[in-house]
Design an enzyme around this catalytic site. Structure first.
Site, PDB file in Angstrom:
ATOM      1  N   THR A 314       0.838  -1.200   0.000  1.00  0.00           N
ATOM      2  CA  THR A 314       0.000   0.000   0.000  1.00  0.00           C
ATOM      3  C   THR A 314       0.871   1.246   0.000  1.00  0.00           C
ATOM      4  O   THR A 314       0.633   2.201  -0.755  1.00  0.00           O
ATOM      5  CB  THR A 314      -0.923   0.008   1.231  1.00  0.00           C
ATOM      6  OG1 THR A 314      -1.730  -1.176   1.222  1.00  0.00           O
ATOM      7  CG2 THR A 314      -1.827   1.225   1.235  1.00  0.00           C
ATOM      8  N   GLN A 344      -5.760  -2.195  -2.918  1.00  0.00           N
ATOM      9  CA  GLN A 344      -5.171  -0.938  -2.469  1.00  0.00           C
ATOM     10  C   GLN A 344      -4.324  -0.323  -3.585  1.00  0.00           C
ATOM     11  O   GLN A 344      -3.428  -0.969  -4.125  1.00  0.00           O
ATOM     12  CB  GLN A 344      -4.300  -1.161  -1.234  1.00  0.00           C
ATOM     13  CG  GLN A 344      -5.049  -1.747  -0.053  1.00  0.00           C
ATOM     14  CD  GLN A 344      -4.919  -3.242   0.040  1.00  0.00           C
ATOM     15  OE1 GLN A 344      -5.034  -3.945  -0.963  1.00  0.00           O
ATOM     16  NE2 GLN A 344      -4.679  -3.745   1.246  1.00  0.00           N
ATOM     17  N   GLN A 366      -9.894   1.982  -4.100  1.00  0.00           N
ATOM     18  CA  GLN A 366      -9.565   1.623  -2.722  1.00  0.00           C
ATOM     19  C   GLN A 366      -8.272   2.327  -2.293  1.00  0.00           C
ATOM     20  O   GLN A 366      -7.273   2.312  -3.006  1.00  0.00           O
ATOM     21  CB  GLN A 366      -9.397   0.112  -2.592  1.00  0.00           C
ATOM     22  CG  GLN A 366      -9.121  -0.342  -1.153  1.00  0.00           C
ATOM     23  CD  GLN A 366      -9.149  -1.852  -0.990  1.00  0.00           C
ATOM     24  OE1 GLN A 366      -9.600  -2.574  -1.883  1.00  0.00           O
ATOM     25  NE2 GLN A 366      -8.688  -2.341   0.138  1.00  0.00           N
ATOM     26  N   ASP A 367      -8.336   2.965  -1.093  1.00  0.00           N
ATOM     27  CA  ASP A 367      -7.163   3.627  -0.508  1.00  0.00           C
ATOM     28  C   ASP A 367      -6.628   4.769  -1.374  1.00  0.00           C
ATOM     29  O   ASP A 367      -5.419   4.909  -1.560  1.00  0.00           O
ATOM     30  CB  ASP A 367      -6.043   2.615  -0.252  1.00  0.00           C
ATOM     31  CG  ASP A 367      -6.356   1.661   0.888  1.00  0.00           C
ATOM     32  OD1 ASP A 367      -7.472   1.733   1.421  1.00  0.00           O
ATOM     33  OD2 ASP A 367      -5.493   0.857   1.241  1.00  0.00           O
ATOM     34  N   ASP A 388     -12.292   2.592   2.076  1.00  0.00           N
ATOM     35  CA  ASP A 388     -11.288   3.226   2.945  1.00  0.00           C
ATOM     36  C   ASP A 388     -10.497   4.293   2.193  1.00  0.00           C
ATOM     37  O   ASP A 388      -9.266   4.384   2.323  1.00  0.00           O
ATOM     38  CB  ASP A 388     -10.307   2.176   3.502  1.00  0.00           C
ATOM     39  CG  ASP A 388     -11.001   1.063   4.252  1.00  0.00           C
ATOM     40  OD1 ASP A 388     -12.114   1.289   4.760  1.00  0.00           O
ATOM     41  OD2 ASP A 388     -10.432  -0.041   4.335  1.00  0.00           O
ATOM     42  N   ARG A 457     -14.881   3.388   9.302  1.00  0.00           N
ATOM     43  CA  ARG A 457     -14.778   2.203  10.142  1.00  0.00           C
ATOM     44  C   ARG A 457     -13.436   2.250  10.871  1.00  0.00           C
ATOM     45  O   ARG A 457     -12.496   2.938  10.436  1.00  0.00           O
ATOM     46  CB  ARG A 457     -14.905   0.924   9.320  1.00  0.00           C
ATOM     47  CG  ARG A 457     -13.861   0.726   8.226  1.00  0.00           C
ATOM     48  CD  ARG A 457     -14.038  -0.619   7.557  1.00  0.00           C
ATOM     49  NE  ARG A 457     -13.120  -0.844   6.450  1.00  0.00           N
ATOM     50  CZ  ARG A 457     -12.916  -2.019   5.882  1.00  0.00           C
ATOM     51  NH1 ARG A 457     -13.583  -3.090   6.324  1.00  0.00           N
ATOM     52  NH2 ARG A 457     -12.073  -2.160   4.879  1.00  0.00           N
ATOM     53  N   TRP A 459     -10.083   1.367  11.541  1.00  0.00           N
ATOM     54  CA  TRP A 459      -8.912   0.640  11.061  1.00  0.00           C
ATOM     55  C   TRP A 459      -8.022   0.235  12.242  1.00  0.00           C
ATOM     56  O   TRP A 459      -7.484  -0.851  12.288  1.00  0.00           O
ATOM     57  CB  TRP A 459      -8.141   1.532  10.086  1.00  0.00           C
ATOM     58  CG  TRP A 459      -6.916   0.894   9.495  1.00  0.00           C
ATOM     59  CD1 TRP A 459      -6.688  -0.435   9.310  1.00  0.00           C
ATOM     60  CD2 TRP A 459      -5.757   1.574   9.005  1.00  0.00           C
ATOM     61  NE1 TRP A 459      -5.445  -0.628   8.727  1.00  0.00           N
ATOM     62  CE2 TRP A 459      -4.859   0.583   8.527  1.00  0.00           C
ATOM     63  CE3 TRP A 459      -5.399   2.920   8.900  1.00  0.00           C
ATOM     64  CZ2 TRP A 459      -3.627   0.907   7.971  1.00  0.00           C
ATOM     65  CZ3 TRP A 459      -4.173   3.231   8.345  1.00  0.00           C
ATOM     66  CH2 TRP A 459      -3.304   2.239   7.893  1.00  0.00           C
TER      67      TRP A 459
END
Length: 553
Positions: A314, A344, A366-367, A388, A457, A459
């Site tokens: 990531t 990610q 994502q990310d 996220d 949420r 992490w």
């Protein structure tokens, strides 16, 4: 946070303060007793030793001088362990057998070098080697801890074998515990100082204490107030696809900035309109770099690295990786085009302290936006993604931004924030203020109710995210917030998720989660803790940039 957890935290602070006030030239037995009250007493007892170095505590009350001594002892222990881990990583290089192992080794080497630097800077500054405060120390210590965790996460991203991962984990475990202890001690000092100021009736957070207000020159302020072409400020380097600039790539101009002699002066890079397919990096130490584009629709820096490709973590997937302090960007889109099926895939990762992003766009799935560590401000920016897609452990404020939720792959749930606070003493969090959360065109085209969307949420266990005075589209699930995967109770009593005076069809609090850590904020006093002023005393470093901002609600 539950009442039990809160009372335990307060008791910890009281015990630490009471013990460190007794510090003098005492015996090792007494040092052991102080260590017992830290979050990780075994590591403290094993690694912390008495120091003969003087502290920069002149002018402090007697008990604060003693607290500063104990803090230095803990920082020195953490620094020594960090240097040991750095040496272990150097030896580990020869064991790399695959490109994936080399990637993780490279990430961890860079991250642990950052940890060493943060600890060194904190220790030097607190001893009088620079202008800083206990609040600055808490920011740098938090970054040091986050770097260690990010290294470990990279190993998990690529499923590396135990023979390679175990040496990393073995060294970093004690290091994390030592930094956590230091955060607790420094946090106790901050809490004690705030209580004393409150008793005196003084303002507990004077902006001028945090950062020198004049770190940007007047010419730089004018640059941000208008187009670079319309003000009398000369760029230090020009990047252009059409050959009209000195450089054809953005990284070449950034490298030139890294070779200059005076990093106290800002280095302005004009990036003319065009699509620049490259991965850029502003390394640690390359401070005061400014990237100024022709507008978020016209200047685009894009890449396609992803964890799903099997080659990147990531951390290393980022199209733009920003580590140098006091980075500024305006009028640029940072994109990652790996797509929703590649997992990610970061568009921009920022660990830059006192960073400013103005009228920029961050596009991914994502990310998308990794606000990794330290203090960051986003104004009039666009952020788009799915899972996220605003995540990390920085103290980050998004003001007058537009957040677009995109269409994920079937079976996925959209999550806007995943904040990574791991320690109750960290002054980090994601604050979305006076902004808009909307459905993108592609999500609308999927039809109503096909994909669920949540505000965030947990992490990490102490995850902290607050949404204030923001328009929430109807795509937001009535519960508002989601649990972390299959961990039913993870962080629900220790996280802090809050909402204050939001509006729009997705803003109703009637069906919100009933967790202990969720807060429907109704008073302005509490909400102000998550403003530009309350989260990181932003007036002291934003007022000199020329970027518009609201320091209050």
């Amino acid at each position: 946070m539950s009442i039990t957890t809160f009372l335990s935290l307060i008791l910890c602070i009281i015990i630490i303060i009471s013990l460190i006030t007794t510090i003098s030239s005492s015996s090792d037995e007494e040092l052991s007793s102080w260590c017992k009250e830290t979050p990780n007493p075994e590591s403290c007892t094993r690694f912390v030793t008495r120091t003969g170095h003087p502290t920069s505590s002149a002018g402090r009350p007697h008990h604060q001088r003693r607290a500063a001594t104990f803090r230095e002892m803990n920082i020195e222990a953490a620094l020594k362990k960090a240097l040991d881990v750095q040496s272990q990583l150097t030896r580990l290089k020869s064991t790399c057998r695959t490109p994936q192992e080399t990637t993780v080794w490279s990430d961890c080497t860079k991250l642990h070098a950052g940890t060493v630097r943060h600890l060194n800077t904190t220790l030097s500054c607190l001893r009088g080697g620079g202008r800083c405060t206990d609040f600055d120390a808490q920011t740098w210590l938090s970054s040091a801890l986050t770097n260690v965790a990010t290294c470990r996460a990279g190993s998990a991203d690529l499923n590396l074998p135990p023979r390679f991962v175990d040496p990393i984990l073995a060294g970093s475990s004690n290091l994390s515990e030592l930094i956590t202890n230091t955060l607790a001690v420094n946090g106790a000092m901050l809490a004690a100082a705030a209580e004393e100021e409150e008793e005196k009736g003084e303002n507990a957070s004077s902006d001028d204490e945090f950062v020198p207000a004049g770190w940007m020159r007047r010419g730089g302020r004018r640059l941000l107030e208008g187009s670079i072409a319309s003000v009398n400020v000369k760029a230090d380097a020009v990047v252009a696809k059409d050959g009209s600039g000195k450089f054809a790539t953005v990284q070449a101009a950034i490298d030139l900035a890294g070779r200059r002699g005076d990093f106290g002066e800002r280095f302005i890079i004009r990036v003319k309109r065009g699509v620049y397919v490259e991965n850029i990096e502003v390394v640690d130490g390359n401070r005061n770099v400014w990237l100024v584009g022709d507008g978020l629709e016209d200047t685009v820096i894009t890449g396609h690295r992803s964890v799903g490709s099997g080659s990147y973590t990531t951390f290393s997937s980022a199209t733009a990786g920003i580590d140098g302090a006091r980075f500024v960007a305006r009028g640029i889109t940072f994109a990652n085009t790996a797509g929703p099926k590649k997992g990610q895939a970061v568009a921009l990762r920022s660990a830059s302290d006192l960073a400013v992003f103005y009228q920029c766009s961050f596009k991914g799935y994502q990310d998308t936006l990794f606000v990794q560590t330290q203090r960051q401000f986003f104004r009039e920016c666009h952020v788009s993604g799915t899972v996220d897609f605003i995540f990390g452990n920085a103290a980050a404020v998004f003001q007058k931004c537009v957040i677009y939720v995109r269409r994920p792959v079937p079976g996925q749930t959209n999550i806007i924030t995943a904040q990574g606070r791991v320690n109750a003493f960290e002054h980090t969090g994601i604050s979305i203020h006076n902004s808009k959360i909307l459905a993108s065109a592609e999500l609308k085209a999927a039809g109503p109710g096909k994909f669920e969307t949540y505000l965030g949420r947990p992490w990490m266990e102490y995850s902290r995210a607050v949404i204030m005075k923001t328009y929430l589209h109807r795509i937001v699930n009535p519960a508002g917030w989601s649990k972390w995967g299959g961990k039913d109770d993870f962080g629900l009593s220790t996280l802090y998720f809050g909402e204050y005076k939001n509006f729009g069809p997705g803003s109703s609090l009637r069906s919100r989660v009933k967790w202990e850590g969720f807060h429907a904020i109704h008073d302005a006093v509490t909400a102000k803790h998550f403003t530009v002023r309350g989260l990181y005393a932003g007036r002291s470093w934003l007022s000199s940039t020329g970027v518009p901002f609201n320091d209050g609600l």
